[in-house]
Design an enzyme around this catalytic site. Structure first.
Site, mmCIF file in Angstrom:
data_model
loop_
_atom_site.group_PDB
_atom_site.id
_atom_site.type_symbol
_atom_site.label_atom_id
_atom_site.label_comp_id
_atom_site.label_asym_id
_atom_site.label_seq_id
_atom_site.Cartn_x
_atom_site.Cartn_y
_atom_site.Cartn_z
ATOM 1 N N TYR A 36 -2.988 15.985 2.704
ATOM 2 C CA TYR A 36 -2.659 15.174 3.867
ATOM 3 C C TYR A 36 -1.159 15.205 4.157
ATOM 4 O O TYR A 36 -0.571 14.219 4.600
ATOM 5 C CB TYR A 36 -3.161 13.727 3.688
ATOM 6 C CG TYR A 36 -4.628 13.691 3.335
ATOM 7 C CD1 TYR A 36 -5.584 14.097 4.268
ATOM 8 C CD2 TYR A 36 -5.072 13.322 2.059
ATOM 9 C CE1 TYR A 36 -6.937 14.105 3.941
ATOM 10 C CE2 TYR A 36 -6.418 13.329 1.732
ATOM 11 C CZ TYR A 36 -7.342 13.717 2.671
ATOM 12 O OH TYR A 36 -8.677 13.734 2.349
ATOM 13 N N CYS B 39 13.678 10.244 15.713
ATOM 14 C CA CYS B 39 14.160 9.025 16.373
ATOM 15 C C CYS B 39 13.114 7.924 16.334
ATOM 16 O O CYS B 39 12.507 7.580 17.356
ATOM 17 C CB CYS B 39 14.533 9.326 17.812
ATOM 18 S SG CYS B 39 15.787 10.597 17.895
ATOM 19 N N GLU B 40 12.852 7.411 15.186
ATOM 20 C CA GLU B 40 11.886 6.319 14.987
ATOM 21 C C GLU B 40 12.351 5.556 13.754
ATOM 22 O O GLU B 40 12.665 6.167 12.734
ATOM 23 C CB GLU B 40 10.490 6.866 14.637
ATOM 24 C CG GLU B 40 9.771 7.556 15.734
ATOM 25 C CD GLU B 40 8.776 6.667 16.472
ATOM 26 O OE1 GLU B 40 8.564 5.497 16.061
ATOM 27 O OE2 GLU B 40 8.248 7.154 17.472
ATOM 28 N N GLU C 213 -17.215 15.674 -2.511
ATOM 29 C CA GLU C 213 -16.271 16.187 -1.505
ATOM 30 C C GLU C 213 -14.834 15.808 -1.855
ATOM 31 O O GLU C 213 -14.199 15.035 -1.143
ATOM 32 C CB GLU C 213 -16.624 15.616 -0.125
ATOM 33 C CG GLU C 213 -18.028 15.965 0.326
ATOM 34 C CD GLU C 213 -18.472 15.197 1.567
ATOM 35 O OE1 GLU C 213 -19.395 15.673 2.249
ATOM 36 O OE2 GLU C 213 -17.894 14.128 1.845
ATOM 37 N N PRO C 214 -14.305 16.334 -2.931
ATOM 38 C CA PRO C 214 -12.941 15.958 -3.324
ATOM 39 C C PRO C 214 -11.893 16.637 -2.441
ATOM 40 O O PRO C 214 -12.056 17.793 -2.057
ATOM 41 C CB PRO C 214 -12.836 16.503 -4.751
ATOM 42 C CG PRO C 214 -13.736 17.706 -4.743
ATOM 43 C CD PRO C 214 -14.888 17.344 -3.830
ATOM 44 N N GLY C 215 -10.861 15.906 -2.125
ATOM 45 C CA GLY C 215 -9.737 16.504 -1.395
ATOM 46 C C GLY C 215 -8.452 16.242 -2.151
ATOM 47 O O GLY C 215 -7.927 17.071 -2.885
ATOM 48 N N ARG C 216 -7.972 15.003 -2.012
ATOM 49 C CA ARG C 216 -6.677 14.617 -2.559
ATOM 50 C C ARG C 216 -6.524 14.915 -4.051
ATOM 51 O O ARG C 216 -5.496 15.431 -4.478
ATOM 52 C CB ARG C 216 -6.481 13.114 -2.332
ATOM 53 C CG ARG C 216 -5.138 12.597 -2.771
ATOM 54 C CD ARG C 216 -5.105 11.066 -2.770
ATOM 55 N NE ARG C 216 -5.804 10.459 -1.670
ATOM 56 C CZ ARG C 216 -5.234 10.112 -0.510
ATOM 57 N NH1 ARG C 216 -3.952 10.293 -0.335
ATOM 58 N NH2 ARG C 216 -5.966 9.558 0.458
ATOM 59 N N TYR D 226 0.814 4.877 6.389
ATOM 60 C CA TYR D 226 0.077 4.058 5.408
ATOM 61 C C TYR D 226 0.994 3.297 4.444
ATOM 62 O O TYR D 226 0.516 2.805 3.423
ATOM 63 C CB TYR D 226 -0.822 4.940 4.525
ATOM 64 C CG TYR D 226 -1.643 5.988 5.223
ATOM 65 C CD1 TYR D 226 -2.664 5.638 6.094
ATOM 66 C CD2 TYR D 226 -1.415 7.344 4.967
ATOM 67 C CE1 TYR D 226 -3.434 6.625 6.697
ATOM 68 C CE2 TYR D 226 -2.181 8.327 5.563
ATOM 69 C CZ TYR D 226 -3.193 7.955 6.426
ATOM 70 O OH TYR D 226 -3.945 8.923 7.017
#
Ligand code: LLP
Length: 428
Positions: A381, A352-353, A283-286, A326
């Site tokens: 992502y 505003c953070e 199940e590869p994503g990145r 992260y």
């Protein structure tokens, strides 16, 4: 991706899918006059990576199901399907997106640790190759749905192998504290007692121990645990047919050679399981999607305070939350670098953070308002995790391939945001 062609004229140095990046925002502005940032994907690179992945594992003839949670842009999914990948969905929405992108039932996988009756009904009705169940209660839910539809659903148990992976704890999923998976002993009992669920073909084991993994040993241990469980289950009279090894293959966000050694792992895995009669899933994503995408953002302001230089972008943490969530560090480069000495800068967003920072301190050449910076490796992502925080519309997504540029998803407008209200009486 190596988007730089140092020998090219300045305006064409950063090229994706045969299109110079500095043509992208101006081209998008013909459709979205207010656009000052967008996602851009190189479909050719995406497809190359998809094919490379499949090639490496080809002897196993796996179903390599691309994790839609990484990026579910339909045009990208169609390329994934064309290259031979399947689709790994994690929700009802992703199941439907996978179906519409043309993935056949035998190419679809369902994951997730909060199964809903609606998802169970969907898979019973529409069909999938495999559901990875995250709890024993889920088996009852799936059984009811399958029974109602007079269908059979093939199920793997997601086992928590108790493996702690290095890296950020938010993307570790295989440790004792993680919410994912079933204890190995419970899985063995469930396989042995599988007659309890007559409409389920409960014949698989699933492990996925984390994401952005760059070392082989974690995956190797997960593999060994899966194989041991399969052997033990067979001894107890319940042989398994399916081994799903999940995803997690990391990339080097600094552009070097420190990503997951996929070639070495594929070779090791193939040699280790030679002669074993399992159906394999991955199940590869990145690994496939991240390097094919960038976040392009115009510089809204360059502010100096004392010795500090703040470069304020037209994209923020609502667009790409990975640095804030992260502490991820993505390379950031001007797409048409100006001549001049490099000096430290903080690259920040307009939200505003105080955590709306893409890089607290990197070396950048002279930057002026209106320049465009690219945040690299943002194809996984990135857009998938974007929000409307601070009243900001999600950005347009453009795709480049063989010299043409297409808007594959429109940006949300201020009108879209302002219009999002209703007044439907629910209880009186
Ligand atoms: N399979 C399962 C069951 C998963 O939960 C995931 C990702 C994948 C496959 C794909 O993993 P990959 O090959 O992409 O590592 N938002 C975080 C990553 C979260 C991963 C969630 N699960 C990030 O931006 O780093």
């Amino acid at each position: 991706m190596k988007p730089f062609r140092a020998d090219a004229p300045a305006a064409a140095r950063f090229v994706m899918g045969g299109v110079a990046a500095d043509h992208m925002l101006p081209a998008l502005r013909t459709l979205e006059p207010d656009a000052r940032a967008c996602w851009a994907y190189d479909l050719d690179v995406f497809e190359q990576r998809a094919r490379r992945f499949l090639e490496l594992f080809a002897p196993l003839r796996p179903l390599a199901a691309f994790a839609l949670k990484a990026n579910a842009l339909p045009v990208l999914l169609e390329r994934a399907r064309g290259a031979g990948l399947g689709a790994d969905a994690g929700s009802l929405g992703e199941l439907e997106i996978a179906k519409r992108a043309g993935f056949a039932p035998e190419q679809r996988v369902l994951n997730g640790n909060g199964r809903t009756p609606e998802e169970a009904d969907w898979v019973a009705r529409e069909g999938v190759a495999l559901v990875n169940a995250d709890s024993l209660g889920e088996l009852d839910l799936l059984e009811r749905a399958a029974g109602k539809a007079s269908r059979s659903i093939r199920v793997a148990l997601r086992v928590n192998p108790g493996i702690e992976t290095p890296g950020h704890r938010y993307v570790a999923t295989g440790g004792e504290d993680a919410k994912f998976g079933i204890a190995p002993v419970e899985a063995l009992e469930a396989w042995a007692g599988r007659a309890r669920w007559p409409h389920l073909a409960l014949e698989g084991v699933h492990v996925h121990v984390g994401s952005q993994i760059v070392d082989v040993p974690s995956l190797e241990r997960a593999l060994e645990i899966s194989l041991e469980l399969a052997t033990e289950s067979a001894k107890r009279g319940a042989p398994l047919r399916v081994v799903n090894l999940g995803g997690g293959f990391g990339i080097d966000y600094q552009g070097g050679e420190r990503g997951f050694p996929l070639d070495a792992w594929a070779a090791k895995l193939i040699a280790r399981v030679r002669g074993l009669e399992f159906e394999w899933l991955l199940e590869p994503g990145r690994w496939i999607a991240a390097p094919c995408g960038v976040l392009l953002a115009e510089v809204l302001a360059v502010k100096r305070r004392g010795a500090r230089r703040f470069v304020v972008l037209a994209a923020g943490m609502n667009d790409l939350i990975r640095p804030a969530l992260y502490h991820a560090s993505h390379r950031i480069v001007p797409i048409a670098p100006r001549e001049g000495p490099h000096a430290p800068a903080a690259v920040v967003g307009p939200v505003c953070e105080s955590s709306d920072v893409f890089a607290a301190e990197i070396e950048l050449p002279p930057i002026e308002t209106g320049d465009v910076l690219a945040i690299l490796d943002a194809g996984a992502y990135g857009a998938a995790m974007a929000s409307n925080y601070n009243g900001r519309g999600r950005l347009a997504e453009v795709v480049a391939s063989e010299g043409s540029l297409t808007r594959a998803r429109a940006g949300e407008t201020t009108e879209d945001l302002a219009a999002r209200r209703s007044n439907d009486s629910l209880l009186k």
